[in-house]
Design a protein around this motif. Structure first.
Motif, PDB file in Angstrom:
ATOM      1  N   VAL A 190       0.832  -1.204   0.000  1.00  0.00           N
ATOM      2  CA  VAL A 190       0.000   0.000   0.000  1.00  0.00           C
ATOM      3  C   VAL A 190       0.869   1.257   0.000  1.00  0.00           C
ATOM      4  CG1 VAL A 190      -1.676   1.330   1.361  1.00  0.00           C
ATOM      5  CG2 VAL A 190      -1.998  -1.132   1.049  1.00  0.00           C
TER       6      VAL A 190
ATOM      7  N   MET B  55       2.701   1.342  -3.603  1.00  0.00           N
ATOM      8  CA  MET B  55       1.876   1.450  -4.801  1.00  0.00           C
ATOM      9  C   MET B  55       0.925   2.643  -4.772  1.00  0.00           C
ATOM     10  SD  MET B  55       0.960  -2.428  -5.940  1.00  0.00           S
ATOM     11  CE  MET B  55       0.618  -1.935  -7.625  1.00  0.00           C
ATOM     12  N   PHE B  56       0.427   2.991  -3.602  1.00  0.00           N
ATOM     13  CA  PHE B  56      -0.646   3.974  -3.525  1.00  0.00           C
ATOM     14  C   PHE B  56      -0.300   5.235  -2.733  1.00  0.00           C
ATOM     15  CE2 PHE B  56      -2.609  -0.306  -3.780  1.00  0.00           C
ATOM     16  CZ  PHE B  56      -3.083  -0.208  -5.075  1.00  0.00           C
TER      17      PHE B  56
ATOM     18  N   ALA C  61       5.982   1.530  -7.325  1.00  0.00           N
ATOM     19  CA  ALA C  61       4.792   0.710  -7.558  1.00  0.00           C
ATOM     20  C   ALA C  61       5.187  -0.712  -7.944  1.00  0.00           C
ATOM     21  CB  ALA C  61       3.919   1.352  -8.636  1.00  0.00           C
TER      22      ALA C  61
END
Length: 121
Positions: free
Chosen positions: A21, A24-25, A51
């Motif tokens: 998390v 990637m985000f 990512a």
């Protein structure tokens, strides 16, 4: 002992979902930059690479969960050891090449989980 080993494996899996998390985000957010000590320009320039790293951390987590849920306990045991070994190697490599902090965040929990899985095995 088996319950403790499974709990440790699950915690390592959860840690890698959290890393997924972050990478990637949340990489370019204040929380992501703080976690990895990145300036905004660094985070922006490396977000595609991060990512990709996050995706690999997700694969590690998926493998550990697969090992925990496999209906054949002996196969699950082998899967857990394989993926914990992958986490350990990644943590050792990261600790030697990126930051020593990774040794404690990634490698040490994997090593402890390996020990308990072997004892429970």
């Amino acid at each position: 002992m088996s319950y403790l080993a499974s709990t440790l494996v699950a915690l390592v899996a959860l840690e890698h979902i959290y890393i997924l998390v972050l990478e990637m985000f949340l990489w370019t957010t204040p929380a992501g930059r703080r976690a990895f000590g990145m300036r905004p320009d660094q985070a922006e320039a490396t977000k595609v690479m991060a990512a990709n790293q996050g995706l690999y951390n997700g694969f590690l987590a998926a493998g550990l969960i697969w090992g925990l849920l496999h209906p054949d306990l002996s196969v699950g045991f082998q899967i857990q050891l394989f993926f914990l070994g992958c986490v350990l190697v990644a943590g050792l490599y990261g600790g030697m090449t990126a930051t020593r902090k990774i040794l404690y965040i990634q490698a040490l929990p994997a090593a402890i989980a390996i020990l308990f899985v072997l004892i429970a095995g």
